[in-house]
Design an enzyme around this catalytic site. Structure first.
Site, short mmCIF file in Angstrom:
data_model
loop_
_atom_site.label_atom_id
_atom_site.label_comp_id
_atom_site.label_asym_id
_atom_site.label_seq_id
_atom_site.Cartn_x
_atom_site.Cartn_y
_atom_site.Cartn_z
N LYS A 22 0.83 -1.21 0.00
CA LYS A 22 0.00 0.00 0.00
C LYS A 22 0.86 1.26 0.00
CE LYS A 22 -1.71 1.69 4.00
NZ LYS A 22 -1.36 3.12 4.13
N ASN A 23 1.88 1.28 0.86
CA ASN A 23 2.67 2.51 1.00
C ASN A 23 3.60 2.76 -0.19
OD1 ASN A 23 1.38 2.96 3.35
ND2 ASN A 23 3.13 2.54 4.70
N ARG A 94 -4.02 10.64 4.42
CA ARG A 94 -2.79 11.43 4.51
C ARG A 94 -1.87 11.24 3.30
NH1 ARG A 94 0.39 14.26 8.11
NH2 ARG A 94 2.60 13.99 7.72
N CYS A 118 -5.19 12.94 12.64
CA CYS A 118 -5.09 11.49 12.61
C CYS A 118 -5.09 10.96 14.04
CB CYS A 118 -3.82 11.09 11.90
SG CYS A 118 -3.68 9.34 11.72
N PRO A 124 2.53 16.50 11.45
CA PRO A 124 2.75 17.76 10.75
C PRO A 124 3.28 17.55 9.32
CG PRO A 124 4.50 17.35 12.34
CD PRO A 124 3.52 16.23 12.48
N ASP A 126 5.62 19.99 8.10
CA ASP A 126 6.68 21.00 8.01
C ASP A 126 7.87 20.54 7.15
OD1 ASP A 126 6.89 19.18 10.27
OD2 ASP A 126 8.74 20.23 10.78
N LEU A 127 8.21 19.26 7.18
CA LEU A 127 9.37 18.79 6.41
C LEU A 127 9.07 18.83 4.91
CD1 LEU A 127 10.48 15.82 8.70
CD2 LEU A 127 11.62 18.04 8.46
N ARG A 401 -8.63 -0.28 4.62
CA ARG A 401 -7.70 0.69 4.02
C ARG A 401 -6.41 0.02 3.59
NH1 ARG A 401 -5.77 4.72 7.69
NH2 ARG A 401 -4.44 4.91 5.89
C1 UD1 Z 1 4.50 6.80 6.32
C2 UD1 Z 1 3.60 5.61 6.14
C3 UD1 Z 1 2.99 5.20 7.48
C4 UD1 Z 1 4.07 4.97 8.50
C5 UD1 Z 1 5.01 6.17 8.59
C6 UD1 Z 1 6.20 5.94 9.49
C7 UD1 Z 1 2.81 5.94 3.89
C8 UD1 Z 1 1.64 6.20 3.00
N1 UD1 Z 1 2.55 5.97 5.20
O1 UD1 Z 1 3.69 7.89 6.76
O2 UD1 Z 1 2.25 3.99 7.26
O3 UD1 Z 1 3.47 4.77 9.77
O4 UD1 Z 1 5.51 6.50 7.27
O5 UD1 Z 1 6.93 4.85 9.04
O6 UD1 Z 1 3.88 5.67 3.43
N2 UD1 Z 1 6.94 14.29 10.66
C9 UD1 Z 1 7.26 15.59 10.95
N3 UD1 Z 1 7.14 16.53 9.96
C10 UD1 Z 1 6.75 16.21 8.70
C11 UD1 Z 1 6.44 14.87 8.41
C12 UD1 Z 1 6.56 13.93 9.42
O7 UD1 Z 1 7.62 15.92 12.08
O8 UD1 Z 1 6.66 17.09 7.84
C13 UD1 Z 1 7.06 13.28 11.72
C14 UD1 Z 1 5.77 12.46 11.93
O9 UD1 Z 1 4.88 13.13 12.79
C15 UD1 Z 1 6.33 11.19 12.52
C16 UD1 Z 1 7.66 11.01 11.79
O10 UD1 Z 1 8.01 12.31 11.29
O11 UD1 Z 1 6.59 11.37 13.89
C17 UD1 Z 1 7.62 10.05 10.63
O12 UD1 Z 1 6.51 10.35 9.81
P1 UD1 Z 1 6.51 10.11 8.25
O13 UD1 Z 1 7.60 9.19 7.85
O14 UD1 Z 1 6.41 11.42 7.54
O15 UD1 Z 1 5.12 9.38 8.06
P2 UD1 Z 1 4.28 9.39 6.75
O16 UD1 Z 1 5.21 9.54 5.60
O17 UD1 Z 1 3.13 10.29 6.87
#
Ligand code: UD1
Length: 422
Positions: A22-23, A94, A118, A124, A126-127, A401
């Site tokens: 899925k991811n 998301r 969620c 967030p 921000d990255l 999902r």
């Molecule tokens: C993806 C996966 C999800 C998995 C997660 C962590 C998909 C579709 N989903 O979600 O199933 O649980 O990776 O392996 O691939 N964060 C920030 N700022 C940002 C983005 C993220 O602080 O801009 C934080 C998040 O809150 C979290 C961590 O970084 O604590 C990792 O999140 P991230 O890898 O971005 O998760 P997703 O890509 O949304």
């Protein structure tokens, strides 16, 4: 709404085949926005989330033809691509936020709704924004939308490490935006997850110049044009891991086909430490245990560490493994919604901040429980498979999902599981 009923205590035995990840497929579908040619994807799971992404692509101007039986999707051009992603659709999932990078790269502007709140904690973006700004985009948040524009994107050094480590979807978004940026982009602290590498492989097939994917430093040399491509999606490591645990929790013996052992190293290591037998072959895994398992501690980390998406399911296994285990969540410190539901089934789990202390007992008892998110639902299914009596899991749309045909896959290996209308 449907609920899932399980009568537990039966050992699961036989073979099960894992679907495409899925991811992986969700960002790869978003990447088809980067070309005006047709793309063909194989091994596409028929899930609620993939269907949501098809709707988003259609709303943006693509034609999407999905053969669910064969798992083949063809994405072709149908009309001019719109730069505005539907608020309602994006806010439900998301992962749909990863249309931002491709739209910005292709159209030099994009308006994408902020992904919804969620249940597993604050998530967030921000990255994503920092990375796209480093490539020259101007970004504002207006009325719940992220509005991005750029006269042209320029390659740059982009550092994507955050408080909780790297970000999967932010790496995807920046990598997709960078394929058309002028010059070279280097992403430092890139996510190393296999799904990011799979997206990079697809982009390379489309004509992108990318090196280092699967490592924390990804280099992208901008190109002017991408063409259509065909690609097979990698196996879903979280689905594979869930079946590995289904085998152990039911004292069964399951061979999991279409599993990639290289993507499951941290889980295999922990299961072996607990005393399980894991026999690896090229594309499959056999998992069973001849003796009682012992409790082990886990800490979730970015890949190649223990996946946060396996934390809830692992907790179910530890809740019926006598002794104490400590589960530490380092990616989403609030991802513990399943604790209360497992305790409802007799488990003794105590949450202490980002830790859960599990005092494993001999057996669980079936109960009515509620699924709160995708992986929490899977943990309740596992608990239901081992519990004495009947477990009724409501709100199973969460499960739909991310797990393709889970009931029929479990039924074929001996589970008593069925669906009823609530
Ligand atoms: C993806 C996966 C999800 C998995 C997660 C962590 C998909 C579709 N989903 O979600 O199933 O649980 O990776 O392996 O691939 N964060 C920030 N700022 C940002 C983005 C993220 O602080 O801009 C934080 C998040 O809150 C979290 C961590 O970084 O604590 C990792 O999140 P991230 O890898 O971005 O998760 P997703 O890509 O949304």
């Amino acid at each position: 709404m449907d609920k899932l009923l399980i009568e537990g205590s039966l050992p699961l035995k036989g073979e099960v085949t894992v679907s495409g990840a899925k991811n992986s497929v969700l960002p790869i579908l978003a990447a088809t926005l980067l070309t005006d040619d047709a793309c063909v994807l194989r091994g596409v799971p028929n899930l609620r989330d993939t269907n949501t992404m098809f709707k988003i692509l259609r709303s943006l101007g693509k034609a999407v033809d999905f053969d669910g039986d064969k798992g083949v999707v063809t994405v072709s051009p149908s009309k001019n691509i719109s730069y505005i992603a539907d608020y309602k659709l994006v806010s439900t999932m998301r992962a749909s936020f990863c249309v931002l990078g491709p739209l910005l790269a292709k159209l030099k502007k994009a308006k994408v709704s902020l992904p919804g709140g969620c249940i597993i904690g604050i998530r967030p973006v921000d990255l994503h924004i920092k990375g796209l700004k480093a490539l020259g985009a101007e970004i504002d948040v207006e009325g719940g939308y992220v509005v991005a524009s750029a006269k042209k994107l320029k390659g740059n050094l982009v550092y994507l490490g955050g408080v909780f480590g790297s970000s999967v979807l932010a790496t995807d978004n920046v990598m997709m935006a960078a394929v058309f940026a002028q010059g070279n982009t280097v992403i430092e602290s890139a996510a190393c997850e296999p799904e990011v590498a799979d997206l990079a492989e697809f982009l390379i097939k489309m004509g992108a110049k990318i090196k280092g994917h699967g490592t924390p430093i990804i280099e992208i040399e901008g190109v002017k044009h991408l063409h259509g491509a065909e690609h097979r999606i990698i196996p879903d490591r979280i689905e594979a891991g869930t079946f590995m645990l289904a085998s152990l929790i039911t004292r069964g013996d399951i061979t999991i086909k279409n599993a990639c052992c290289g993507h499951l190293g941290a889980l295999i290591d922990k299961l072996q430490e607990a005393g399980a037998c894991v026999c690896k072959s090229e594309n499959s895994l056999r998992v069973y245990s001849r003796k009682n398992l012992k409790p082990v501690n886990i800490t979730t980390l970015p890949f190649p560490g223990f996946a946060t998406d396996m934390q809830a399911q692992f907790m179910s296994l530890m809740s019926v493994t006598p002794g104490i285990s400590v589960i530490t969540e380092k990616i989403y410190p609030d991802r513990f919604m399943h604790v209360a539901e497992l305790n409802r089934m007799g488990a003794t789990i105590q949450r202490e901040g980002p830790h859960a202390i599990v005092a494993g007992i001999k057996s669980l008892s079936g109960a009515p429980v509620m699924a709160s998110d995708l992986r929490a639902s899977a943990s309740l299914v596992l608990a239901g498979l081992v519990a004495k009596g009947k477990t009724a899991i409501s709100r199973i749309y969460h499960l739909e999902r991310g797990y393709e045909n889970i009931e029929s896959k479990l039924e074929k290996i001996g589970a008593r599981i069925w669906r009823e209308r609530e």
